[in-house]
Scaffold this motif. Structure first.
Motif, PDB file in Angstrom:
ATOM      1  N   HIS A 221      32.455  12.326  -0.418  1.00 53.33           N
ATOM      2  CA  HIS A 221      31.250  11.318  -0.101  1.00 53.33           C
ATOM      3  C   HIS A 221      31.617  10.124   0.813  1.00 53.33           C
ATOM      4  O   HIS A 221      30.876   9.929   1.743  1.00 53.33           O
ATOM      5  CB  HIS A 221      30.688  10.896  -1.393  1.00 53.33           C
ATOM      6  N   VAL A 224      32.617  11.802   4.549  1.00 54.36           N
ATOM      7  CA  VAL A 224      31.387  11.954   5.244  1.00 54.36           C
ATOM      8  C   VAL A 224      30.681  10.829   5.872  1.00 54.36           C
ATOM      9  O   VAL A 224      30.000  10.770   6.915  1.00 54.36           O
ATOM     10  CB  VAL A 224      30.432  13.058   4.222  1.00 54.36           C
ATOM     11  N   ARG A 228      29.866  10.084   9.704  1.00 51.30           N
ATOM     12  CA  ARG A 228      28.511   9.897  10.326  1.00 51.30           C
ATOM     13  C   ARG A 228      28.343   8.673  11.059  1.00 51.30           C
ATOM     14  O   ARG A 228      27.834   8.622  12.243  1.00 51.30           O
ATOM     15  CB  ARG A 228      27.281   9.966   9.136  1.00 51.30           C
ATOM     16  N   LEU A 252      27.615  19.057   6.095  1.00 49.75           N
ATOM     17  CA  LEU A 252      28.201  17.856   5.646  1.00 49.75           C
ATOM     18  C   LEU A 252      27.435  17.524   4.123  1.00 49.75           C
ATOM     19  O   LEU A 252      28.135  17.179   3.058  1.00 49.75           O
ATOM     20  CB  LEU A 252      27.920  16.443   6.524  1.00 49.75           C
ATOM     21  N   VAL A 256      29.348  17.570   0.332  1.00 55.75           N
ATOM     22  CA  VAL A 256      29.411  16.589  -0.588  1.00 55.75           C
ATOM     23  C   VAL A 256      28.997  17.046  -2.081  1.00 55.75           C
ATOM     24  O   VAL A 256      29.663  16.523  -3.042  1.00 55.75           O
ATOM     25  CB  VAL A 256      28.466  15.357  -0.299  1.00 55.75           C
TER      26      VAL A 256
END
Length: 374
Positions: A221, A224, A228, A252, A256
């Motif tokens: 998490h 990712v 982003r 993505l 997670v």
């Protein structure tokens, strides 16, 4: 030039970030290798894309697709760089992780090999309730007793919790109720349920897989979220897909929720390449080796085909999800050698990574502390 003409494949390891780029307009391909940034691997990805754009003459807005293989999940497991976790299981089954399966590789040894248990006994809790083999409720959840379990989990201060109840794959009712109660008390906690992660029989493997998934959720998490932000700040609007252990791709958001599917993310891409190379060379039987800075992976292509199994193993930990069959050990080009408490020379799984890197980098690393032997 047409927009979104560049396809990027990236593999982020503990030491290097490797890019392969294809210009869909001209058909040209390019390669680039850049040091990984261990403090923030997403920064290394953005830096590598910027360097590639400058070197090969395209704009970041030209990127139409990013396929991303990563050993971040693998390395987190190999080095045990995982957040503290808890396990909620059926009352009386708190020791499944330690009981495991009977395995004695050396039949003449006086004692069996030590088992790696990611969650200590003090953070494994029994839930009051029981689901039967046919999915029937043998014993309902006791609200008062469950509240006590939830309180103990909350007080333990863990970042992730795995919920794995007996026969939950036939009826997830109790797992869902426990997750709801836990998230009501700890809304920011990463919670994984076995009926979603590995809805199959065999308690030990299902529990071990769910525990791994839960403890990897915060790791993936954070990564990712960073990816982003870094890509958005750089002006990259292309969709990103992560390579799974079975060689497929996953979004993505899905990654997670099920990060355990990424454990062989980086190496599985290498196996696919070995398979394609074997076919192009008309050599159907080959051994593919992927040596990184932290891990060393070996796979066999037989008859021109890779093997996909439904259960594998990562550094002694069983994982019950589809994955390309390969063997992984925690020893790579940057592995740190040290002498353990018994005076034996050990190598890995800790790695010098990209900072300071292997000794040949000439960037220090002579006075690194020795890892504590476990």
């Amino acid at each position: 030039m047409s927009q979104n003409r560049i396809t990027v494949a990236v593999d982020i390891g503990g030491t290097f970030t490797d890019l392969e780029l294809r210009d869909d307009t001209t058909g040209q391909s390019h390669s680039l290798k850049s040091p990984t940034t261990p403090d923030d691997p997403a920064r290394g990805l953005a830096d590598a894309l910027l360097l590639a754009a400058e070197r090969f003459g395209f704009a970041l807005s030209d990127i139409g697709l990013i396929l991303h293989g990563t050993t971040i999940a693998t390395n987190a497991v190999l080095t045990r760089d995982l957040p503290d976790g808890a396990l909620i299981t059926t009352e009386g089954f708190e020791d499944v992780l330690e009981i495991g399966r009977h395995a004695r590789p050396d039949i003449y040894a006086l004692r069996g090999p030590d088992r790696s248990v990611l969650i200590p006994r003090r953070r494994r809790f029994g839930a009051p309730g029981r689901i039967g083999a046919a999915g029937e409720v043998v014993r309902p959840l006791d609200a008062a007793a469950l509240d006590s379990v939830i309180s103990r989990v909350a007080d333990s201060g863990v970042e992730a919790t795995a919920i794995c109840l007996l026969n939950a794959f036939t009826n997830p009712e109790h797992e869902i109720a426990i997750r709801k109660a836990l998230l009501a008390r700890c809304p920011g906690m990463a919670v994984s349920c076995s009926h979603e992660v590995s809805p199959e029989i065999r308690e030990f493997e299902r529990t071990a897989t769910t525990v791994l998934n839960a403890q990897l959720v915060p790791v993936i998490h954070r990564y990712v979220t960073a990816v982003r932000k870094r890509l958005s700040d750089a002006g990259v609007i292309a969709p990103v897909y992560l390579i799974q252990s079975n060689g497929g791709a996953i979004s993505l958001d899905a990654a997670v929720q099920a990060p355990v599917k990424l454990l062989l993310s980086g190496p599985s891409g290498g196996v696919l390449a070995a398979q394609k190379l074997a076919r192009s060379l008309n050599t159907p039987d080959v051994v593919g080796v992927d040596m990184g800075g932290t891990s060393y992976d070996v796979a066999v292509i037989s008859g021109g085909q890779r093997t996909v199994v439904t259960q594998g193993e990562i550094d002694g930990l069983p994982v019950r999800v589809p994955m390309v069959e390969m063997h992984t050990i925690g020893a790579g080009g940057g592995s740190i050698a040290f002498v353990d408490a018994s005076g034996r020379l050990q190598v890995g799984p800790r790695s010098a990574g990209a900072v300071p890197g292997p000794v040949c980098y000439g960037r220090g690393g002579r006075n690194q502390p020795s890892p504590t032997s476990t």
